[in-house]
Design a protein around this motif. Structure first.
Motif, PDB file in Angstrom:
ATOM      1  N   PRO A 141       0.800  -1.230   0.000  1.00  0.00           N
ATOM      2  CA  PRO A 141       0.000   0.000   0.000  1.00  0.00           C
ATOM      3  C   PRO A 141       0.831   1.277   0.000  1.00  0.00           C
ATOM      4  N   PHE A 142       2.130   1.177   0.308  1.00  0.00           N
ATOM      5  CA  PHE A 142       2.966   2.377   0.323  1.00  0.00           C
ATOM      6  C   PHE A 142       3.509   2.722  -1.059  1.00  0.00           C
ATOM      7  N   LYS A 143       3.326   1.840  -2.033  1.00  0.00           N
ATOM      8  CA  LYS A 143       3.780   2.113  -3.396  1.00  0.00           C
ATOM      9  C   LYS A 143       2.746   2.903  -4.183  1.00  0.00           C
ATOM     10  N   GLY A 144       1.489   2.712  -3.872  1.00  0.00           N
ATOM     11  CA  GLY A 144       0.432   3.360  -4.645  1.00  0.00           C
ATOM     12  C   GLY A 144      -0.033   4.641  -4.001  1.00  0.00           C
ATOM     13  N   ALA A 145      -0.814   5.393  -4.756  1.00  0.00           N
ATOM     14  CA  ALA A 145      -1.378   6.634  -4.231  1.00  0.00           C
ATOM     15  C   ALA A 145      -2.720   6.881  -4.904  1.00  0.00           C
ATOM     16  N   ARG A 146      -3.540   7.682  -4.244  1.00  0.00           N
ATOM     17  CA  ARG A 146      -4.834   8.101  -4.774  1.00  0.00           C
ATOM     18  C   ARG A 146      -4.911   9.612  -4.690  1.00  0.00           C
ATOM     19  N   ALA A 147      -5.691  10.188  -5.604  1.00  0.00           N
ATOM     20  CA  ALA A 147      -5.893  11.631  -5.612  1.00  0.00           C
ATOM     21  C   ALA A 147      -7.374  11.900  -5.817  1.00  0.00           C
ATOM     22  N   GLY A 148      -7.837  12.999  -5.253  1.00  0.00           N
ATOM     23  CA  GLY A 148      -9.240  13.369  -5.395  1.00  0.00           C
ATOM     24  C   GLY A 148      -9.396  14.757  -5.984  1.00  0.00           C
ATOM     25  N   PHE A 149     -10.386  14.886  -6.882  1.00  0.00           N
ATOM     26  CA  PHE A 149     -10.662  16.162  -7.547  1.00  0.00           C
ATOM     27  C   PHE A 149     -12.171  16.351  -7.656  1.00  0.00           C
ATOM     28  N   THR A 150     -12.619  17.585  -7.544  1.00  0.00           N
ATOM     29  CA  THR A 150     -14.003  17.935  -7.832  1.00  0.00           C
ATOM     30  C   THR A 150     -13.973  18.993  -8.925  1.00  0.00           C
ATOM     31  N   ALA A 151     -14.787  18.797  -9.945  1.00  0.00           N
ATOM     32  CA  ALA A 151     -14.869  19.775 -11.035  1.00  0.00           C
ATOM     33  C   ALA A 151     -16.341  20.073 -11.305  1.00  0.00           C
ATOM     34  N   THR A 152     -16.648  21.353 -11.478  1.00  0.00           N
ATOM     35  CA  THR A 152     -18.020  21.763 -11.751  1.00  0.00           C
ATOM     36  C   THR A 152     -18.039  22.735 -12.925  1.00  0.00           C
ATOM     37  N   GLY A 153     -19.119  22.692 -13.668  1.00  0.00           N
ATOM     38  CA  GLY A 153     -19.251  23.597 -14.797  1.00  0.00           C
ATOM     39  C   GLY A 153     -20.678  23.629 -15.293  1.00  0.00           C
ATOM     40  N   LEU A 173     -40.232  27.028 -20.530  1.00  0.00           N
ATOM     41  CA  LEU A 173     -39.527  25.942 -21.203  1.00  0.00           C
ATOM     42  C   LEU A 173     -39.828  24.630 -20.500  1.00  0.00           C
ATOM     43  N   GLY A 174     -40.043  23.581 -21.289  1.00  0.00           N
ATOM     44  CA  GLY A 174     -40.257  22.265 -20.703  1.00  0.00           C
ATOM     45  C   GLY A 174     -38.986  21.741 -20.043  1.00  0.00           C
ATOM     46  N   LEU A 175     -37.854  22.102 -20.629  1.00  0.00           N
ATOM     47  CA  LEU A 175     -36.561  21.655 -20.137  1.00  0.00           C
ATOM     48  C   LEU A 175     -35.592  22.821 -20.218  1.00  0.00           C
ATOM     49  N   GLY A 176     -34.894  23.084 -19.156  1.00  0.00           N
ATOM     50  CA  GLY A 176     -33.955  24.201 -19.134  1.00  0.00           C
ATOM     51  C   GLY A 176     -32.853  24.048 -20.167  1.00  0.00           C
ATOM     52  N   GLU A 177     -32.301  25.167 -20.583  1.00  0.00           N
ATOM     53  CA  GLU A 177     -31.196  25.144 -21.541  1.00  0.00           C
ATOM     54  C   GLU A 177     -29.876  24.821 -20.853  1.00  0.00           C
ATOM     55  N   LYS A 178     -29.696  25.275 -19.619  1.00  0.00           N
ATOM     56  CA  LYS A 178     -28.433  25.104 -18.894  1.00  0.00           C
ATOM     57  C   LYS A 178     -28.395  23.765 -18.175  1.00  0.00           C
ATOM     58  N   VAL A 179     -27.259  23.103 -18.277  1.00  0.00           N
ATOM     59  CA  VAL A 179     -27.034  21.831 -17.598  1.00  0.00           C
ATOM     60  C   VAL A 179     -25.832  22.013 -16.678  1.00  0.00           C
ATOM     61  N   GLN A 180     -26.043  21.788 -15.388  1.00  0.00           N
ATOM     62  CA  GLN A 180     -24.963  21.866 -14.406  1.00  0.00           C
ATOM     63  C   GLN A 180     -24.240  20.528 -14.377  1.00  0.00           C
ATOM     64  N   ILE A 181     -22.925  20.568 -14.380  1.00  0.00           N
ATOM     65  CA  ILE A 181     -22.100  19.363 -14.380  1.00  0.00           C
ATOM     66  C   ILE A 181     -21.329  19.295 -13.068  1.00  0.00           C
ATOM     67  N   VAL A 182     -21.310  18.113 -12.458  1.00  0.00           N
ATOM     68  CA  VAL A 182     -20.535  17.895 -11.235  1.00  0.00           C
ATOM     69  C   VAL A 182     -19.761  16.588 -11.390  1.00  0.00           C
ATOM     70  N   LEU A 183     -18.446  16.704 -11.265  1.00  0.00           N
ATOM     71  CA  LEU A 183     -17.567  15.534 -11.348  1.00  0.00           C
ATOM     72  C   LEU A 183     -16.875  15.352 -10.009  1.00  0.00           C
ATOM     73  N   GLU A 184     -17.032  14.192  -9.425  1.00  0.00           N
ATOM     74  CA  GLU A 184     -16.318  13.826  -8.197  1.00  0.00           C
ATOM     75  C   GLU A 184     -15.389  12.697  -8.590  1.00  0.00           C
ATOM     76  N   ILE A 185     -14.100  12.978  -8.649  1.00  0.00           N
ATOM     77  CA  ILE A 185     -13.141  12.036  -9.218  1.00  0.00           C
ATOM     78  C   ILE A 185     -12.131  11.573  -8.188  1.00  0.00           C
TER      79      ILE A 185
END
Length: 192
Positions: A141-153, A173-185
């Motif tokens: 377990p000391f050889k590997g690593a993990r990283a965390g990122f959050t990205a929104t747009g 509008l039946g459906l909004g034009e804007k789409v919010q994106i959330v990435l939890e990586i």
């Protein structure tokens, strides 16, 4: 012009693979202009290359659009159809970064999103959540690593040719034009 060394606590330069089990690709869109519908994509992959300087890092990712899940099978089938995503013709959405820059106390990941046969620039606000050892490495377990990122747009679905401006009685509008994106990586460092 002076350059500023960007430091991130615990930072590790290297090539990382997105761990889909511990990551999420989600979105939110307005419905009938009175509520929001949330969804996610279950199948995706990506690579993060962290440079010696964090501003030299890159990201590539691909999302299987057929893996959409909004919690309603009938709605998911409609979104997969030619009325919206048209997954038979455009099965994947891809993202390729073009740069990383400072923005106040955080970062912005600039890049190009290809969706529904259209490529447009889409910046993402980026938070570096941290770097740490990989407890899932059985060999050492000391050889590997993990990283965390959050990205929104945010994207405008009409700019990608998705759906239309159909209205409901009253003119909303039946459906909004804007789409919010959330990435939890969460990403796993690739080691030799």
């Amino acid at each position: 012009m002076t350059t500023e060394l960007v430091e991130v606590p615990g930072y590790i330069a290297g090539t990382w693979t997105v761990d889909p089990v511990h990551s999420g690709v989600g979105f939110t869109i307005r419905h009938l202009m009175v509520s929001k519908v949330r969804g996610r994509f279950g199948t995706f992959e990506g690579t993060v290359v962290t440079g010696a300087d964090p501003l030299d890092s890159t990201v590539t990712a691909s999302v299987d659009l057929a893996s959409i899940d909004t919690g309603n099978a009938q709605r998911d089938e409609h979104v997969r159809s030619a009325d919206f995503l048209d997954v038979a013709t455009y099965p994947a959405m891809t993202y390729r970064s073009t740069g990383v820059r400072r923005d106040g106390g955080g970062f912005v990941l600039d890049g190009e999103l290809t969706l529904h046969g259209t490529t447009r620039p889409v910046p993402l606000a980026l938070e570096v959540e941290g770097f740490g050892p990989d407890p899932f490495r059985q060999d050492d377990p000391f050889k590997g690593a993990r990283a965390g990122f959050t990205a929104t747009g945010e994207i405008n679905r009409l700019e990608f040719g998705i759906g239309d401006r159909a209205t409901v009685p009253g003119g909303a509008l039946g459906l909004g034009e804007k789409v919010q994106i959330v990435l939890e990586i969460e990403a796993v460092l690739q080691t030799a």
